[in-house]
Design a protein around this motif. Structure first.
Motif, PDB file in Angstrom:
ATOM      1  N   LEU A  49      39.954  17.596  69.648  1.00 35.32           N
ATOM      2  CA  LEU A  49      40.280  18.008  68.277  1.00 35.32           C
ATOM      3  C   LEU A  49      39.064  17.945  67.357  1.00 35.32           C
ATOM      4  CD1 LEU A  49      43.758  16.281  67.899  1.00 35.32           C
ATOM      5  CD2 LEU A  49      43.314  18.753  67.974  1.00 35.32           C
ATOM      6  N   ALA A  50      38.272  16.908  67.493  1.00 38.55           N
ATOM      7  CA  ALA A  50      37.085  16.777  66.639  1.00 38.55           C
ATOM      8  C   ALA A  50      36.045  17.842  66.993  1.00 38.55           C
ATOM      9  CB  ALA A  50      36.496  15.375  66.768  1.00 38.55           C
ATOM     10  N   ALA A  51      35.904  18.150  68.269  1.00 35.66           N
ATOM     11  CA  ALA A  51      34.969  19.217  68.660  1.00 35.66           C
ATOM     12  C   ALA A  51      35.430  20.559  68.101  1.00 35.66           C
ATOM     13  CB  ALA A  51      34.857  19.285  70.183  1.00 35.66           C
ATOM     14  N   LEU A  52      36.723  20.817  68.167  1.00 36.84           N
ATOM     15  CA  LEU A  52      37.253  22.041  67.558  1.00 36.84           C
ATOM     16  C   LEU A  52      37.048  22.029  66.043  1.00 36.84           C
ATOM     17  CD1 LEU A  52      40.580  22.499  69.550  1.00 36.84           C
ATOM     18  CD2 LEU A  52      38.572  24.011  69.600  1.00 36.84           C
ATOM     19  N   ALA A  53      37.246  20.878  65.436  1.00 39.96           N
ATOM     20  CA  ALA A  53      37.037  20.754  63.985  1.00 39.96           C
ATOM     21  C   ALA A  53      35.589  21.049  63.619  1.00 39.96           C
ATOM     22  CB  ALA A  53      37.428  19.353  63.512  1.00 39.96           C
ATOM     23  N   ALA A  54      34.662  20.601  64.461  1.00 37.39           N
ATOM     24  CA  ALA A  54      33.241  20.863  64.206  1.00 37.39           C
ATOM     25  C   ALA A  54      32.952  22.350  64.333  1.00 37.39           C
ATOM     26  CB  ALA A  54      32.369  20.071  65.163  1.00 37.39           C
ATOM     27  N   GLY A  55      33.485  22.965  65.365  1.00 37.25           N
ATOM     28  CA  GLY A  55      33.228  24.389  65.582  1.00 37.25           C
ATOM     29  C   GLY A  55      33.871  25.272  64.541  1.00 37.25           C
ATOM     30  N   LEU A  56      35.059  24.891  64.117  1.00 40.78           N
ATOM     31  CA  LEU A  56      35.802  25.712  63.153  1.00 40.78           C
ATOM     32  C   LEU A  56      35.641  25.237  61.704  1.00 40.78           C
ATOM     33  CD1 LEU A  56      39.105  26.057  65.215  1.00 40.78           C
ATOM     34  CD2 LEU A  56      37.278  27.763  64.959  1.00 40.78           C
ATOM     35  N   ARG A  57      34.935  24.127  61.540  1.00 48.85           N
ATOM     36  CA  ARG A  57      34.774  23.507  60.218  1.00 48.85           C
ATOM     37  C   ARG A  57      36.132  23.246  59.574  1.00 48.85           C
ATOM     38  NH1 ARG A  57      29.735  27.223  58.218  1.00 48.85           N
ATOM     39  NH2 ARG A  57      28.275  26.364  59.709  1.00 48.85           N
ATOM     40  N   SER A  58      37.013  22.650  60.360  1.00 49.63           N
ATOM     41  CA  SER A  58      38.398  22.444  59.949  1.00 49.63           C
ATOM     42  C   SER A  58      38.661  20.986  59.608  1.00 49.63           C
ATOM     43  CB  SER A  58      39.341  22.892  61.062  1.00 49.63           C
ATOM     44  OG  SER A  58      40.662  22.508  60.774  1.00 49.63           O
ATOM     45  N   ARG A  59      38.960  20.754  58.365  1.00 47.84           N
ATOM     46  CA  ARG A  59      39.306  19.407  57.934  1.00 47.84           C
ATOM     47  C   ARG A  59      40.661  18.999  58.495  1.00 47.84           C
ATOM     48  NH1 ARG A  59      38.004  19.975  51.671  1.00 47.84           N
ATOM     49  NH2 ARG A  59      39.669  18.456  51.608  1.00 47.84           N
ATOM     50  N   ALA A  60      41.561  19.957  58.689  1.00 48.50           N
ATOM     51  CA  ALA A  60      42.881  19.650  59.248  1.00 48.50           C
ATOM     52  C   ALA A  60      42.752  19.145  60.684  1.00 48.50           C
ATOM     53  CB  ALA A  60      43.774  20.881  59.187  1.00 48.50           C
ATOM     54  N   LEU A  61      41.912  19.788  61.478  1.00 48.08           N
ATOM     55  CA  LEU A  61      41.711  19.333  62.854  1.00 48.08           C
ATOM     56  C   LEU A  61      41.021  17.971  62.895  1.00 48.08           C
ATOM     57  CD1 LEU A  61      40.722  22.659  64.655  1.00 48.08           C
ATOM     58  CD2 LEU A  61      42.807  21.303  64.981  1.00 48.08           C
TER      59      LEU A  61
END
Length: 159
Positions: A49-61
């Motif tokens: 989830l954190a890797a996806l958040a980094a890639g997508l710049r997603s605070r929700a993730l």
């Protein structure tokens, strides 16, 4: 710092916990119990989830990653209670094998699990002389990391 940077740090720190546990098994010859093994899964979910958040710049993730780490903390809290004798483990594989009444040797051998090798109420100590079990260390680590990730997600910037 940006959401991407915070998420990358969260992913690395989330990966560190189960990797340290694996290293303690391999190099410290510390056998895990069933609850020890359960505590690792939420960290791997948090890494993804954190890797996806980094890639997508997603605070929700990033928030979900923090919540996943807190799930590991909840399991660790349960584990600490089992170690302290406050309550029994909910997992049948945590109990030490017993012969029971009327059980044959063959029945006993079939009932033994191949892994884990130790009961959950037998605390494992990583640092000699420090009376803090690995489950208690994970509880503290998960609370800090989960709280940080949630705080970073709340305050993050989407640069």
């Amino acid at each position: 710092m940006s959401t991407r940077q915070h998420a990358t740090i969260a992913a690395l720190l989330a990966a560190a916990a189960p990797l340290v546990a694996l290293a303690s098994e391999r190099f410290g010859e510390m056998a895990p119990c069933a609850l020890c093994l359960w505590q690792r899964w939420p960290y791997w979910v948090a890494v993804v989830l954190a890797a996806l958040a980094a890639g997508l710049r997603s605070r929700a993730l990033l928030s979900l990653a923090g919540a996943a780490v807190l799930v590991s903390g909840a399991i660790a809290g349960l584990h600490v209670g089992v170690e302290q004798g406050w309550w029994p483990s909910p997992l049948p594989s945590c109990a030490a094998p017993t012969a029971g009444t009327g059980m044959s040797v063959d029945d006993l051998m079939r009932s033994l699990a191949a892994r884990p090798a130790k009961p959950c109420d037998a605390a494992a100590y990583l640092i000699p002389g420090l009376a803090v079990s690995m489950a208690a260390m994970n509880l503290i680590y998960a609370l800090v990391l989960g709280g940080l990730a949630l705080n970073w997600a709340r305050k993050g910037t989407d640069r």
